[in-house]
Scaffold this active site. Structure first.
Site, PDB file in Angstrom:
ATOM      1  N   ASN A   9       0.869  -1.179   0.000  1.00 28.62           N
ATOM      2  CA  ASN A   9       0.000   0.000   0.000  1.00 28.62           C
ATOM      3  C   ASN A   9       0.909   1.233   0.000  1.00 28.62           C
ATOM      4  O   ASN A   9       1.506   1.562   1.013  1.00 28.62           O
ATOM      5  CB  ASN A   9      -0.881  -0.043   1.263  1.00 28.62           C
ATOM      6  N   LYS A  11       0.156   4.252  -0.223  1.00 25.71           N
ATOM      7  CA  LYS A  11      -0.465   5.432   0.412  1.00 25.71           C
ATOM      8  C   LYS A  11      -0.237   6.676  -0.444  1.00 25.71           C
ATOM      9  O   LYS A  11      -0.194   6.590  -1.665  1.00 25.71           O
ATOM     10  CB  LYS A  11       0.052   5.613   1.838  1.00 25.71           C
ATOM     11  N   HIS A  95      -9.472   0.967   4.951  1.00 25.81           N
ATOM     12  CA  HIS A  95      -8.199   1.127   5.661  1.00 25.81           C
ATOM     13  C   HIS A  95      -8.422   1.998   6.898  1.00 25.81           C
ATOM     14  O   HIS A  95      -9.208   2.941   6.870  1.00 25.81           O
ATOM     15  CB  HIS A  95      -7.161   1.765   4.727  1.00 25.81           C
ATOM     16  N   GLU A  97      -6.786   4.294   8.170  1.00 25.62           N
ATOM     17  CA  GLU A  97      -6.572   5.739   7.997  1.00 25.62           C
ATOM     18  C   GLU A  97      -7.844   6.397   7.477  1.00 25.62           C
ATOM     19  O   GLU A  97      -8.182   7.517   7.869  1.00 25.62           O
ATOM     20  CB  GLU A  97      -5.376   5.973   7.052  1.00 25.62           C
ATOM     21  N   GLU A 167      -5.358  -5.488  10.553  1.00 24.98           N
ATOM     22  CA  GLU A 167      -4.331  -4.474  10.788  1.00 24.98           C
ATOM     23  C   GLU A 167      -4.600  -3.764  12.113  1.00 24.98           C
ATOM     24  O   GLU A 167      -5.400  -2.824  12.169  1.00 24.98           O
ATOM     25  CB  GLU A 167      -4.350  -3.438   9.660  1.00 24.98           C
ATOM     26  N   GLY A 173       2.401   1.830  10.805  1.00 24.81           N
ATOM     27  CA  GLY A 173       3.315   2.960  10.660  1.00 24.81           C
ATOM     28  C   GLY A 173       4.024   3.357  11.945  1.00 24.81           C
ATOM     29  O   GLY A 173       4.644   4.412  12.027  1.00 24.81           O
ATOM     30  N   SER A 213       3.452  -2.604  10.324  1.00 21.78           N
ATOM     31  CA  SER A 213       4.905  -2.614  10.453  1.00 21.78           C
ATOM     32  C   SER A 213       5.533  -3.965  10.089  1.00 21.78           C
ATOM     33  O   SER A 213       6.446  -4.442  10.769  1.00 21.78           O
ATOM     34  CB  SER A 213       5.324  -2.181  11.870  1.00 21.78           C
TER      35      SER A 213
HETATM   36  C1  PEP Z   1      -0.718  -0.152   6.013  1.00 19.42           C
HETATM   37  O1  PEP Z   1      -0.653   0.945   5.506  1.00 19.42           O
HETATM   38  O2  PEP Z   1      -1.699  -0.854   5.764  1.00 19.42           O
HETATM   39  C2  PEP Z   1       0.382  -0.591   6.875  1.00 19.42           C
HETATM   40  C3  PEP Z   1       0.286  -1.750   7.451  1.00 19.42           C
HETATM   41  O3  PEP Z   1       1.443   0.269   7.034  1.00 19.42           O
HETATM   42  P1  PEP Z   1       2.883  -0.088   7.722  1.00 19.42           P
HETATM   43  O4  PEP Z   1       3.357  -1.349   7.082  1.00 19.42           O
HETATM   44  O5  PEP Z   1       3.740   1.092   7.396  1.00 19.42           O
HETATM   45  O6  PEP Z   1       2.636  -0.256   9.179  1.00 19.42           O
END
Ligand code: PEP
Length: 251
Positions: A9, A11, A95, A97, A167, A173, A213
């Protein structure tokens, strides 16, 4: 058997030329990969260019969002049909976010999922609890609500195209990864929910990705877990070497 899926992703990162460069590098270095589905999700403006770059590689294209209407007076939105037309096979939906920054509800997410399926896209439905929800023992309740709400009105046949991404919001992040055991516990719970809502066959066939992460140094431990079928990756998907290592996880 569930085929592993590693999805990047991107972003709100990468100019058009940077996106094409990264896609080109991934396409060149992952051309032999057949046992893992590899998906990349650039920003909307890079979708068609990246589609061209990866067209003769095994990589698949995803969008990061969609709007649940096919066409009409919806300024600034993009429909699943147009994403399909642009070369997408997958679309990330719900997601955290977007849930947090744009107040997306489970109902709205469900509408997107249904419209994405109608357009022939494979939705990657993201769910996960916040730190506060985990610390106050609400994790299972939150996951139940998000799964039931997000997958409302779907049939077992629809589920063949759906991917779930667990997630935990506190791990996205932040550099804090859920331990492989914590992730496995959540994935196993989610698979149980799918069995209750649909059938045992659906539960066993649905891919559940872990996101939060995921890095080259923790991917192998996560992928060794029975119910972890892949990863949805943010930060580590922006560097070719890191993402290639994730796709080439060792079991
Ligand atoms: C994500 O954006 O879905 C994500 C898991 O980000 P990161 O790997 O940076 O934690």
């Amino acid at each position: 058997m569930r085929k592993p899926l590693i999805a990047g992703n991107w972003k709100l990162h990468k100019t058009l030329s940077e996106a094409k460069e990264l896609a080109g590098s991934l396409a060149a270095n992952l051309s032999d990969v057949t046992e893992v589905d590899v998906v990349i999700a650039p920003v909307f403006t890079a979708l068609t260019s990246v589609a061209e770059v990866i067209q003769s590689s095994p990589l698949k294209l995803a969008a990061q969002n969609c709007y649940p209407v096919e066409t009409g007076a919806f300024t600034g939105e993009v429909s699943p049909a147009l994403l399909k037309d642009a070369g997408c096979e997958y679309v990330i939906i719900g997601h955290s976010e977007r849930r947090q920054l744009l107040d997306e509800t489970d109902h709205f997410i469900n509408l997107k999922l249904i419209k994405a399926l109608e357009a022939g896209l494979k939705p990657i439905l993201c769910i996960g609890e916040t730190l506060q929800e985990r610390e106050t023992d609400q994790m299972l309740e939150v996951l139940t609500t998000q799964i039931k709400g997000g997958l409302a009105n779907l049939s077992a046949t629809h589920m063949a195209e759906v991917v779930i991404a667990y997630e935990p919001v506190w791990a996205i992040g932040t550099g804090k990864t859920a331990s492989a055991e914590q992730a496995q516990e959540a994935h196993s719970f989610i698979r149980g929910l799918l069995q209750g809502l649909f059938t045992k066959e659906v539960a066993l066939a649905t891919r559940i990705l872990y996101g939060g992460s995921v890095k080259p140094n923790n991917v192998d431990g996560l992928m060794a877990m029975d119910d972890i079928d892949g990863a949805l990756v943010g930060g580590a998907s922006l560097k070719a070497d890191d993402f290639i290592r994730l796709v080439r996880f060792e079991k």
